[in-house]
Design a protein around this motif. Structure first.
Motif, mmCIF file in Angstrom:
data_model
loop_
_atom_site.group_PDB
_atom_site.id
_atom_site.type_symbol
_atom_site.label_atom_id
_atom_site.label_comp_id
_atom_site.label_asym_id
_atom_site.label_seq_id
_atom_site.Cartn_x
_atom_site.Cartn_y
_atom_site.Cartn_z
ATOM 1 N N ILE A 1 0.839 -1.205 0.000
ATOM 2 C CA ILE A 1 0.000 0.000 0.000
ATOM 3 C C ILE A 1 0.868 1.247 0.000
ATOM 4 C CG2 ILE A 1 -1.825 1.240 1.220
ATOM 5 C CD1 ILE A 1 -2.857 -1.362 0.258
ATOM 6 N N ALA A 2 1.858 1.280 0.899
ATOM 7 C CA ALA A 2 2.744 2.444 0.969
ATOM 8 C C ALA A 2 3.480 2.625 -0.352
ATOM 9 C CB ALA A 2 3.736 2.269 2.114
ATOM 10 N N SER A 3 3.876 1.499 -0.980
ATOM 11 C CA SER A 3 4.607 1.592 -2.246
ATOM 12 C C SER A 3 3.725 2.151 -3.342
ATOM 13 C CB SER A 3 5.125 0.223 -2.668
ATOM 14 O OG SER A 3 5.981 -0.286 -1.704
ATOM 15 N N ALA A 4 2.446 1.717 -3.367
ATOM 16 C CA ALA A 4 1.545 2.233 -4.394
ATOM 17 C C ALA A 4 1.381 3.737 -4.225
ATOM 18 C CB ALA A 4 0.195 1.532 -4.312
ATOM 19 N N PHE A 5 1.252 4.203 -2.954
ATOM 20 C CA PHE A 5 1.112 5.649 -2.751
ATOM 21 C C PHE A 5 2.405 6.378 -3.083
ATOM 22 C CE2 PHE A 5 -2.838 4.658 -0.679
ATOM 23 C CZ PHE A 5 -3.610 5.763 -0.989
ATOM 24 N N ASP A 6 3.549 5.725 -2.839
ATOM 25 C CA ASP A 6 4.817 6.320 -3.238
ATOM 26 C C ASP A 6 4.839 6.511 -4.752
ATOM 27 O OD1 ASP A 6 7.703 6.966 -2.527
ATOM 28 O OD2 ASP A 6 7.960 5.441 -4.069
ATOM 29 N N GLY A 7 4.368 5.471 -5.490
ATOM 30 C CA GLY A 7 4.301 5.587 -6.942
ATOM 31 C C GLY A 7 3.367 6.699 -7.369
ATOM 32 N N LEU A 8 2.217 6.813 -6.685
ATOM 33 C CA LEU A 8 1.249 7.864 -7.014
ATOM 34 C C LEU A 8 1.878 9.243 -6.801
ATOM 35 C CD1 LEU A 8 -1.686 8.640 -7.732
ATOM 36 C CD2 LEU A 8 -2.188 8.585 -5.301
ATOM 37 N N GLY A 9 2.564 9.409 -5.645
ATOM 38 C CA GLY A 9 3.180 10.701 -5.346
ATOM 39 C C GLY A 9 4.250 11.056 -6.356
ATOM 40 N N MET A 10 5.161 10.112 -6.618
ATOM 41 C CA MET A 10 6.243 10.361 -7.573
ATOM 42 C C MET A 10 5.677 10.664 -8.955
ATOM 43 S SD MET A 10 9.431 10.291 -6.792
ATOM 44 C CE MET A 10 10.032 10.470 -5.143
ATOM 45 N N GLY A 11 4.653 9.861 -9.361
ATOM 46 C CA GLY A 11 4.061 10.065 -10.682
ATOM 47 C C GLY A 11 3.416 11.425 -10.788
ATOM 48 N N LEU A 12 2.685 11.847 -9.718
ATOM 49 C CA LEU A 12 2.054 13.168 -9.765
ATOM 50 C C LEU A 12 3.119 14.261 -9.780
ATOM 51 C CD1 LEU A 12 -1.044 12.798 -7.430
ATOM 52 C CD2 LEU A 12 -0.959 12.844 -9.913
#
Lengths: 191, 239
Positions: free
Chosen positions: B125-136
């Motif tokens: 879950i934390a990794s997916a949000f990390d990806g979301l943050g980096m992508g944004l």
């Protein structure tokens, strides 16, 4: 014959891979501090890209097309390139020690160079046959080598100049690259 | 929940991949000729990043350490192919505009960098949000740069032209303009001492190579190579 020559000139000078297509920027900005290292990188790139365009072209024609798996090209190409670089490194280490000592350092860097995958994908996109793909690979990698050696030469001279504080480091390198890109526009009349 | 918001803040502001970490320079320079291209590229990369981080993090205990990089590359390449086919089917105009840069998302350093530095060490879950943050963060960076280039080069904002053609500075939408815009950006960061990988005010990333293409010049790799050589030599002597 004439068409092959046009492909080489077109991909080396007119559509220069770094200066107009922005592929392989990391090594272009990173490995261009000295002419010597830039030349080493350039030769290694010529070597790998030529081999990679041969390998990916054959894989596409012999494996992917007969099986109807063209949509898997990105996965297939990146694996072939990674394996090829490993194989070349092992082969050179075993059989050509002198060449390995001069190129070996740069080989692992090249796997992540987007220019290699870029060449393989353009060859497919443009529907190049075997010979045309190889020529396109040679042209693109020679263009990369020309650009990186020129940038390294200019950077060696810039070292001695009095650059404003804010432009020290990467900004001045990027401006140099921009000016080089403008001068490469001059080649667009060649074809 | 707090951790998820922290990851998004980290990706957009603190470790913005475009402005602070200076990763993924190839697409940053190549596709920012118009604002809509910039957003399209940013969002495609975001989609790949979220799912690659999620999958890699979920499989981090199954993948043996020695073959992790090839395994990561296969996962990322499959996701990129899916995204490419979806764009080709539903957004054909974006597909034509971005062209070869869509499959080249595979070699974008941000994706493998996040897989190495975050997803292979943290929960899904934390990794997916990390990806979301980096992508944004990447999307914001690309959009800002492309709005400037489109405004100066073709006098328009998201395709709406409002500056007469005589006042366009068309070099800004051509290749050299990309270099000039990026150089001005880094020069301003130097001037105001803003955190950026280009003036060394950001701690080195946790990538094996340091992740700093601008200053590496292959030296880190050469050093690692030498270490590896000596280690192999010692191992050979023992045998």
């Amino acid at each position: 014959m004439k068409e092959l020559l046009l492909i080489v000139i077109g991909s080396a000078l007119v559509n220069n891979v770094v200066l107009s297509q922005f592929l392989g920027l990391c090594p272009f900005l990173g490995v261009s501090k000295k002419v010597e290292t830039a030349a080493g990188m350039g030769v290694a790139v010529i070597f790998v890209i030529t081999l990679a365009s041969i390998a990916t072209n054959r894989i596409y024609a012999w494996v992917l097309v007969p099986l109807g798996l063209e949509y898997l090209q990105t996965i297939a190409f990146i694996l072939v390139i990674a394996a090829l670089v490993q194989f070349v490194e092992m082969f050179l280490k075993k059989n050509m020690v002198a060449l390995y000592e001069s190129l070996g350092v740069y080989l692992p860097l090249i796997t992540t160079n987007c220019a290699v995958l870029g060449v393989a994908l353009t060859n497919v996109q443009e529907n190049y046959n075997f010979l045309e793909s190889v020529m396109n690979g040679i042209g693109i990698s020679v263009g990369f080598t020309i650009a990186i050696i020129m940038l390294a030469g200019i950077r060696e001279k810039i070292e001695n100049n009095d650059i404003p504080y804010s432009f020290k480091g990467s900004p001045i390198v990027l401006i140099t690259a921009g000016l080089m890109a403008i001068s490469f526009f001059g080649f667009s009349g060649l074809i | 929940m707090n951790k998820c918001i922290e990851r998004i803040y980290n990706g957009i502001i603190k470790e913005n991949p475009t402005f602070v970490l200076m990763l993924g320079m190839c697409p940053t320079l190549a596709v920012t000729t118009s604002a809509s291209n910039g957003i399209g590229m940013g969002l495609s990369t975001t989609a790949v990043l979220i799912f690659s981080n999620l999958l890699i993090s979920a499989m981090r205990n199954i993948i043996p350490d020695r073959v992790r990089i090839p395994a990561f590359i296969v996962i990322v390449a499959s996701l990129v192919t899916i995204v490419q086919l979806l764009i080709q089917a539903y957004l054909p105009s974006l597909y034509d505009a971005l062209g070869i840069y869509i499959p080249l998302i595979v070699v974008n350093c941000i994706i493998l960098g996040r897989a190495e530095a975050y997803a292979s060490k943290n929960g899904p879950i934390a990794s997916a949000f990390d990806g979301l943050g980096m992508g944004l963060g990447f999307t914001v960076g690309l959009t800002c740069i492309s709005i400037f280039r489109e405004l100066l080069g073709s006098g328009s904002f998201f395709g709406m032209e409002f500056i007469p053609e005589d006042f366009h500075i068309s070099i800004f939408v051509l290749a050299p303009g990309a270099f000039f815009v990026l150089s001005m950006l880094t020069a301003l960061q130097n001037k105001f001492k803003a955190p950026s990988a280009t003036n060394g005010s950001v701690p080195a990333s946790q990538l094996a190579c340091g992740g700093d293409c601008m200053h590496c010049s292959g030296s880190v790799c050469a050093e690692n190579h030498m270490k590896l050589e000596t280690r192999q030599g010692q191992a050979a002597k023992k045998d």
